[in-house]
Design a protein around this motif. Structure first.
Motif, PDB file in Angstrom:
ATOM      1  N   LYS A 115       0.802  -1.218   0.000  1.00  0.00           N
ATOM      2  CA  LYS A 115       0.000   0.000   0.000  1.00  0.00           C
ATOM      3  C   LYS A 115       0.840   1.276   0.000  1.00  0.00           C
ATOM      4  O   LYS A 115       0.280   2.371  -0.080  1.00  0.00           O
ATOM      5  N   HIS A 116       2.145   1.133   0.126  1.00  0.00           N
ATOM      6  CA  HIS A 116       2.989   2.313   0.240  1.00  0.00           C
ATOM      7  C   HIS A 116       4.218   2.165  -0.649  1.00  0.00           C
ATOM      8  O   HIS A 116       4.964   1.192  -0.517  1.00  0.00           O
ATOM      9  N   LYS A 117       4.396   3.149  -1.503  1.00  0.00           N
ATOM     10  CA  LYS A 117       5.584   3.192  -2.368  1.00  0.00           C
ATOM     11  C   LYS A 117       6.121   4.615  -2.348  1.00  0.00           C
ATOM     12  O   LYS A 117       5.431   5.561  -2.696  1.00  0.00           O
ATOM     13  N   LEU A 118       7.403   4.752  -1.931  1.00  0.00           N
ATOM     14  CA  LEU A 118       8.001   6.067  -1.781  1.00  0.00           C
ATOM     15  C   LEU A 118       9.429   6.053  -2.307  1.00  0.00           C
ATOM     16  O   LEU A 118      10.074   4.998  -2.369  1.00  0.00           O
ATOM     17  N   LEU A 119       9.901   7.243  -2.643  1.00  0.00           N
ATOM     18  CA  LEU A 119      11.298   7.438  -3.032  1.00  0.00           C
ATOM     19  C   LEU A 119      11.920   8.451  -2.082  1.00  0.00           C
ATOM     20  O   LEU A 119      11.281   9.439  -1.703  1.00  0.00           O
ATOM     21  N   LEU A 120      13.175   8.211  -1.715  1.00  0.00           N
ATOM     22  CA  LEU A 120      13.887   9.074  -0.781  1.00  0.00           C
ATOM     23  C   LEU A 120      15.001   9.791  -1.533  1.00  0.00           C
ATOM     24  O   LEU A 120      15.906   9.156  -2.072  1.00  0.00           O
ATOM     25  N   TYR A 121      14.920  11.136  -1.584  1.00  0.00           N
ATOM     26  CA  TYR A 121      15.874  11.944  -2.327  1.00  0.00           C
ATOM     27  C   TYR A 121      16.748  12.761  -1.366  1.00  0.00           C
ATOM     28  O   TYR A 121      16.390  12.985  -0.206  1.00  0.00           O
ATOM     29  N   GLU A 122      17.873  13.216  -1.899  1.00  0.00           N
ATOM     30  CA  GLU A 122      18.668  14.208  -1.175  1.00  0.00           C
ATOM     31  C   GLU A 122      17.871  15.506  -1.076  1.00  0.00           C
ATOM     32  O   GLU A 122      17.247  15.942  -2.040  1.00  0.00           O
ATOM     33  N   TYR A 123      17.901  16.120   0.107  1.00  0.00           N
ATOM     34  CA  TYR A 123      17.144  17.352   0.323  1.00  0.00           C
ATOM     35  C   TYR A 123      17.866  18.538  -0.322  1.00  0.00           C
ATOM     36  O   TYR A 123      19.070  18.715  -0.153  1.00  0.00           O
ATOM     37  N   VAL A 124      17.132  19.338  -1.071  1.00  0.00           N
ATOM     38  CA  VAL A 124      17.677  20.531  -1.721  1.00  0.00           C
ATOM     39  C   VAL A 124      17.072  21.746  -1.024  1.00  0.00           C
ATOM     40  O   VAL A 124      15.846  21.942  -1.074  1.00  0.00           O
ATOM     41  N   PRO A 125      17.877  22.594  -0.375  1.00  0.00           N
ATOM     42  CA  PRO A 125      17.362  23.559   0.605  1.00  0.00           C
ATOM     43  C   PRO A 125      16.545  24.721   0.066  1.00  0.00           C
ATOM     44  O   PRO A 125      15.631  25.191   0.743  1.00  0.00           O
ATOM     45  N   ASN A 126      16.822  25.229  -1.112  1.00  0.00           N
ATOM     46  CA  ASN A 126      16.201  26.485  -1.539  1.00  0.00           C
ATOM     47  C   ASN A 126      14.900  26.315  -2.312  1.00  0.00           C
ATOM     48  O   ASN A 126      14.438  27.250  -2.966  1.00  0.00           O
ATOM     49  N   GLY A 127      14.325  25.119  -2.273  1.00  0.00           N
ATOM     50  CA  GLY A 127      13.020  24.933  -2.879  1.00  0.00           C
ATOM     51  C   GLY A 127      13.062  24.922  -4.395  1.00  0.00           C
ATOM     52  O   GLY A 127      14.119  24.792  -5.025  1.00  0.00           O
TER      53      GLY A 127
END
Length: 825
Positions: free
Chosen positions: A615-627
């Motif tokens: 029921k759950h599928k996600l991807l984890l990315y590097e956070y980019v700070p300035n939107g």
């Protein structure tokens, strides 16, 4: 290598006597090679071979770029696998990074040409490692991040060992010596004896830049072999008549390139001039940097490679051989390049190519900016052609009428009149002019120029700011009193500083690696359970939904509609994207995620992990700070953004380079599928990073099928983004462009500056990208070249595209506005 040296030694002994008979070893190549191999094996048994051969290296073997040039050598010593320098830039002595692959091992550096490279010439830093992982993949890892930048698709396929064969073929095998992967099946720019080319495989010429070369050697579905520039200009092809199905193109050890049909009979062939010469035991077929296809043979006595066949005999007939604004011709030494007119700056280092952008000659003056009338410059025995876009028109006119036709046509740049009795007049309407000249060419060309040139470059200065004449006195330095002592002291000081700096840097590198390992170990501790279940735990982490809930604080910090911020145990921020509506098997999901996980580009957001549950599928990315770029443009005052043209141009170029990487430099083309401002993120240095790439393949296709391919659709959406970046507005199709272009023009004063030319290139190529017919849109490689300033861009044609999602109401009016403004730019 040892065999080659023994062969050379034996060839220098003029005669051998055996049982009263004299043998001339120079005429008995097979005998000489056999003797050399026999002596080599004998010396190898005695342990005097200078290289350790690569014999079935097991899982876990690796080579580091810091290993001092250590390579794995084939058993016969002819080939070596490891790190080596990339191609040098044409205008610089610096090495363009390092590549991993297979090269010859013949002693001299000039003779050790590469025959196969990882990723088609993927450049990496020396702080990288290539290894055979425990799951059976051959991988290239960039340290100290541990990021996999390239790998073979052999995970869990039973690979147990690797071997570099005597043929130069790198193979991965199982425990029964069955070949599961081989470098011969993915050629780069070279074919070795015994290697074949099958549709749709391609040999691509090497390039000194990050974007692939324009030249390639292809085999079509029909079996025809061809040399092509980009994908639309064929300047050499095979000619044969056969109704059979062509099986492959094969290069054999006797120096013959063959087209072989299904029944293994030859339908076409090309032979080297030393065909079946037994004294030649090394050959290869290669497409070179200049776009020509050649067979090379090894001259053992002279210790060098010699060209024994080339596809295009006249190098000037290779399309775009000399680049923009240049003419290819011949003198006593061979092909030479010259500029279209005398006051242009010429290169100092030989023959420029299209890949260099033709930077050796000054660009043509925009005829629309001529202060006085134009005139026609006559070029005898010359043929001119346009590079991009191809808009030549053929008409039947006399030479004088051909010249008058161009002189009176404001859109005409140049014409070529054939003097062979055909009366053919070719009109060129593009600024991308190149050509060739030869006394035997029965043609006259006319080039339209300003009567009084506006800007003439100072002679003696090349486009890169280097003076043609050196200001250093060429006479040798004279000794002066105390000069020697001062020099020795300076040298000693420099050596001490260098040693100290090297030791300091080495200590810092060791500390950095140690610290990174501690951080990685701490980060993985949260997910130790998955690591224990999977013995081949990789850098791409699999997490459970509960673990992601912990990282994101139960999804409390929302960054976007389906994106949430999280924090790893080591306080590293990440972004978790929820995939809604994804209905795929776990195997297909893992394959897609693995492909996205090896994507590595400074303008792409790296993928760090994933979650796959029913029921759950996600991807984890590097956070980019300035939107996102969308937020950045809307949250700032218009005058703050519009003043910083160069920064916006850098963002446009970064987005385009990221898309070019996905289309051209990945193992297969990966369309983005959802290009928009919201999917362009800005890091702490405001460097653009593209996200959400490749995800569309996992989502259900709920829209009606389109006649456009995903990559063609990407080009259209890129054009929209480029315009949005320039005008700082979302809806580029519904703005009043009449006032918009006037505003941009006012802000870009004075006209003719580098900044104004760059913005003009962006607007022009954006309108080209948004052409209604996909075939009229430029390739992504051409877009990058234009934004980098390597290529100029023509004025867009009078019909510019509109979005397929846009309603028919108002479309005609908007197209007319675009047409008017496109002709003004």
């Amino acid at each position: 290598m040892f065999v080659v040296r023994l062969n050379l030694l034996i060839s220098r002994i003029p005669n051998w006597q055996f049982q009263g008979k004299t043998f001339n070893t120079r005429n008995f190549g097979r005998f000489r090679r056999s003797l050399a191999v026999t002596l080599f094996l004998g010396f190898a048994l005695l342990g005097v071979c200078e290289n350790v051969p690569m014999v079935s290296t097991p899982l876990g073997f690796e080579i580091s770029g810091f290993d001092g040039g250590r390579t794995y050598v084939s058993q016969n010593g002819v080939f070596a696998f490891g790190f080596f320098e990339g191609f040098k830039k044409l205008d610089d002595d610096d090495v363009d990074g390092f590549v991993v692959g297979i090269r010859y091992n013949l002693g001299d550096k000039a003779a050790n040409v590469p025959v196969w490279t990882v990723g088609g010439g993927l450049r990496v830093s020396l702080n990288s490692t290539v290894k055979l992982s425990m799951d059976g993949r051959l991988i290239l890892v960039e340290n100290p991040s541990g990021l996999i930048v390239w790998s073979t698709d052999t995970s869990k396929s039973g690979v147990k060992k690797a071997n570099l064969l005597n043929s130069g073929n790198l193979v991965l095998m199982d425990s029964r010596d069955k070949v599961l992967w081989e470098s011969f099946s993915s050629p780069t720019n070279t074919l070795l004896p015994g290697q074949s080319l099958h549709f749709p495989q391609t040999l691509r010429a090497p390039s000194t830049k990050s974007i692939s070369s324009y030249y390639s050697f292809v085999i079509h579905h029909s079996g025809e072999l061809a040399l092509v520039w980009e994908s639309n200009v064929t300047y050499w092809r095979t000619h044969f008549s056969s109704s059979s199905i062509i099986k492959q193109a094969r290069f054999d050890s006797d120096g013959v390139l063959r087209l072989v049909e299904a029944a293994n009979s030859t339908v076409w062939s090309a032979s080297s001039e030393d065909f079946e010469d037994p004294s030649v035991f090394l050959r290869h077929l290669r497409i070179d940097l200049d776009g020509n296809l050649r067979i090379y043979s090894w001259e053992n006595e002279l210790h060098r490679w010699r060209v024994t066949w080339q596809a295009v005999e006249n190098q000037c007939h290779v399309f775009g051989s000399c680049g923009l604004y240049s003419l290819c011709g011949f003198n006593s030494t061979g092909p030479v390049c010259d500029c279209l007119y005398q006051d242009s700056v010429r290169r100092r280092d030989g023959l420029p190519t299209v890949d260099s952008g033709g930077f050796g000659c000054r660009k043509m003056v925009d005829l629309g900016n001529c202060k006085m009338n134009t005139s026609m410059m006559k070029l005898e025995h010359t043929v001119l052609y346009g590079l991009y876009p191809p808009q030549d028109v053929d008409v039947m006119l006399s030479e004088q009428a051909c010249k008058d036709q161009c002189s009176n046509d404001s859109s005409c740049i140049a014409v070529t009149s054939q003097n062979d009795g055909s009366g053919l007049c070719t009109i060129k309407r593009t600024d991308f002019i190149s050509g060739y000249r030869n006394p035997s060419v029965r043609a006259t060309s006319f080039l339209k120029v300003c009567s009084v040139p506006l800007a003439v470059s100072d002679l003696g200065v090349d486009p890169h700011g280097n003076f043609e004449q050196s200001s250093i006195d060429p006479r040798p330095f004279k000794n002066q009193a105390g000069h020697s002592t001062n020099v020795q002291g300076a040298i000693a000081f420099i050596v001490l500083v260098t040693v100290f700096g090297f030791l300091t840097m080495e200590m810092f590198v060791f500390w950095f690696i140690y610290r990174r390992q501690q951080i990685d170990a701490h980060t993985r501790s949260l997910f130790r359970k998955d690591a224990q279940m999977n013995p081949h735990y990789s850098a791409l982490t699999r997490l459970s939904y509960e673990e992601i809930k912990v990282l994101t604080g139960n999804f409390t910090n929302q960054l976007g509609p389906t994106v949430y911020k999280g924090v790893l145990p080591n306080n590293t921020p990440v972004a978790a994207k929820v995939l809604n509506g994804v209905i795929v098997t776990e195997k297909d999901f893992r394959v897609a995620v693995s492909t996205l996980g090896i994507m590595h580009h400074r303008n792409l957001v790296p993928l760090k992990g994933f979650c796959f549950e029913q029921k759950h599928k996600l991807l984890l990315y590097e956070y980019v700070p300035n939107g996102s770029l969308d937020e950045w443009m809307l949250n700032r005052k218009p005058d703050q953004i519009e003043k910083n043209w160069q920064h916006r141009l850098n963002i446009a170029l970064g987005v385009t380079r990221a898309l070019a990487y996905l289309h051209l430099e990945c193992p297969r083309c990966i369309p983005h599928g959802n290009l928009k401002l919201q999917n362009v993120l800005l890091d702490e240095k405001l460097l653009p990073k593209l996200t959400d790439f490749g995800i569309q393949s996992l989502l259900p296709k709920d829209r009606a099928s389109s006649s456009e391919s995903p990559s063609e659709r990407d080009i259209y959406m890129l054009g929209e983004i480029l315009l949005q970046i320039i005008i700082c507005k979302r809806d580029v199709l519904r703005d009043n462009l009449h006032h918009l272009v006037d505003n941009i023009t006012e802000k870009l004063e004075p006209r003719g500056s580098k900044e104004s030319e760059a913005v003009e290139r962006v607007v022009r190529i954006a309108l080209w990208c948004m052409q209604n017919e996909p075939f009229r849109r430029p390739s992504i490689g051409e877009v990058v070249q234009v934004l980098e300033g390597t290529f100029l861009v023509e004025r867009p044609p009078p019909a510019v595209a509109y979005s397929p999602e846009q309603s028919d109401e108002g479309v005609a009016a908007e197209i007319q506005v675009y047409s008017q403004e496109g002709s003004r730019l």
